[in-house]
Design a protein around this motif. Sequence first.
Motif, mmCIF file in Angstrom:
data_model
loop_
_atom_site.group_PDB
_atom_site.id
_atom_site.type_symbol
_atom_site.label_atom_id
_atom_site.label_comp_id
_atom_site.label_asym_id
_atom_site.label_seq_id
_atom_site.Cartn_x
_atom_site.Cartn_y
_atom_site.Cartn_z
ATOM 1 N N GLY A 52 -11.145 2.830 -7.499
ATOM 2 C CA GLY A 52 -10.360 1.668 -7.912
ATOM 3 C C GLY A 52 -9.112 1.989 -8.722
ATOM 4 N N LYS A 53 -8.824 3.267 -8.952
ATOM 5 C CA LYS A 53 -7.638 3.654 -9.736
ATOM 6 C C LYS A 53 -6.377 3.283 -8.965
ATOM 7 N N LYS A 54 -5.399 2.715 -9.691
ATOM 8 C CA LYS A 54 -4.152 2.268 -9.064
ATOM 9 C C LYS A 54 -3.042 3.285 -9.283
ATOM 10 N N PHE A 55 -2.187 3.424 -8.251
ATOM 11 C CA PHE A 55 -1.029 4.315 -8.288
ATOM 12 C C PHE A 55 0.138 3.619 -7.605
ATOM 13 N N VAL A 56 1.333 4.119 -7.884
ATOM 14 C CA VAL A 56 2.525 3.720 -7.143
ATOM 15 C C VAL A 56 2.990 4.972 -6.406
ATOM 16 N N LEU A 57 2.869 4.937 -5.096
ATOM 17 C CA LEU A 57 3.228 6.067 -4.238
ATOM 18 C C LEU A 57 4.429 5.692 -3.394
ATOM 19 N N GLY A 58 5.017 6.668 -2.749
ATOM 20 C CA GLY A 58 6.115 6.403 -1.836
ATOM 21 C C GLY A 58 5.583 5.973 -0.475
ATOM 22 N N LEU A 59 6.092 4.888 0.045
ATOM 23 C CA LEU A 59 5.631 4.389 1.338
ATOM 24 C C LEU A 59 5.838 5.427 2.443
ATOM 25 N N LEU B 21 7.729 11.173 -3.876
ATOM 26 C CA LEU B 21 8.542 12.328 -3.503
ATOM 27 C C LEU B 21 10.019 11.965 -3.464
ATOM 28 N N PHE B 22 10.340 10.819 -2.871
ATOM 29 C CA PHE B 22 11.728 10.372 -2.733
ATOM 30 C C PHE B 22 11.967 9.213 -3.700
ATOM 31 N N ARG B 23 11.946 9.480 -4.980
ATOM 32 C CA ARG B 23 11.926 8.447 -6.023
ATOM 33 C C ARG B 23 13.018 7.399 -5.912
ATOM 34 N N CYS B 24 14.226 7.790 -5.687
ATOM 35 C CA CYS B 24 15.324 6.819 -5.676
ATOM 36 C C CYS B 24 15.583 6.241 -4.291
ATOM 37 N N GLU B 25 14.941 6.761 -3.274
ATOM 38 C CA GLU B 25 15.258 6.366 -1.911
ATOM 39 C C GLU B 25 14.111 5.667 -1.193
ATOM 40 N N ASP B 26 12.918 5.720 -1.719
ATOM 41 C CA ASP B 26 11.746 5.224 -1.011
ATOM 42 C C ASP B 26 11.370 3.812 -1.460
ATOM 43 N N ILE B 27 10.553 3.184 -0.673
ATOM 44 C CA ILE B 27 9.944 1.904 -1.020
ATOM 45 C C ILE B 27 8.652 2.221 -1.764
ATOM 46 N N ALA B 28 8.451 1.577 -2.897
ATOM 47 C CA ALA B 28 7.248 1.808 -3.693
ATOM 48 C C ALA B 28 6.055 1.120 -3.037
ATOM 49 N N ALA B 29 4.964 1.857 -2.942
ATOM 50 C CA ALA B 29 3.716 1.333 -2.389
ATOM 51 C C ALA B 29 2.698 1.246 -3.522
ATOM 52 N N HIS B 30 2.304 0.045 -3.872
ATOM 53 C CA HIS B 30 1.282 -0.158 -4.892
ATOM 54 C C HIS B 30 -0.067 -0.056 -4.190
ATOM 55 N N VAL B 31 -0.853 0.956 -4.578
ATOM 56 C CA VAL B 31 -2.122 1.217 -3.909
ATOM 57 C C VAL B 31 -3.265 1.282 -4.912
ATOM 58 N N ARG B 32 -4.466 1.071 -4.378
ATOM 59 C CA ARG B 32 -5.705 1.240 -5.160
ATOM 60 C C ARG B 32 -6.576 2.232 -4.398
ATOM 61 N N ARG B 33 -6.986 3.303 -5.092
ATOM 62 C CA ARG B 33 -7.851 4.293 -4.460
ATOM 63 C C ARG B 33 -9.217 3.659 -4.215
ATOM 64 N N ILE B 34 -9.701 3.768 -3.021
ATOM 65 C CA ILE B 34 -10.944 3.108 -2.628
ATOM 66 C C ILE B 34 -12.146 3.697 -3.366
ATOM 67 N N SER B 35 -12.166 4.989 -3.593
ATOM 68 C CA SER B 35 -13.342 5.627 -4.194
ATOM 69 C C SER B 35 -13.611 5.212 -5.635
#
Length: 121
Positions: free
Chosen positions: A91-98, A75-89
């Motif tokens: 295993g798909k990986k995403f980069v979300l805003g912390l 949501l806050f692309r230039c201002e947020d810390i990137a969170a590298h996550v893996r969906r538990i259900s």
Amino acid sequence: MDFDACVSVFFKHLKAHLQLPCQVKGSEDFRWEEPYVFGGWDRREYERLKKTQPSYEDRYELLDIEEGVESEWMLFRCEDIAAHVRRISDGKKFVLGLAELRRRTKSRPIASLFTTSHVGL
């Protein structure tokens, strides 16, 4: 201290103290979900899209955090810390805003830092 400097200080603190991986979830619906959650868009389409896109209803493992990374899901692309996550259900990986995530459980002692992240970011 300006905003970017504050984010950098917070990032360094998290990097030094955060115990990874830890479980997280969305704090509220992600931007792409709003028309489906609040706007009454097609529920079947929403369920189909959630298979390939991150949803606030999903549970994730937070694998790493990173500064200076942007993602279409943040949501806050230039201002947020990137969170590298893996969906538990699946295993798909995403980069979300912390700032859009919160702890899933209070079992980790460092988990209270996630509450703080919503204030400044």
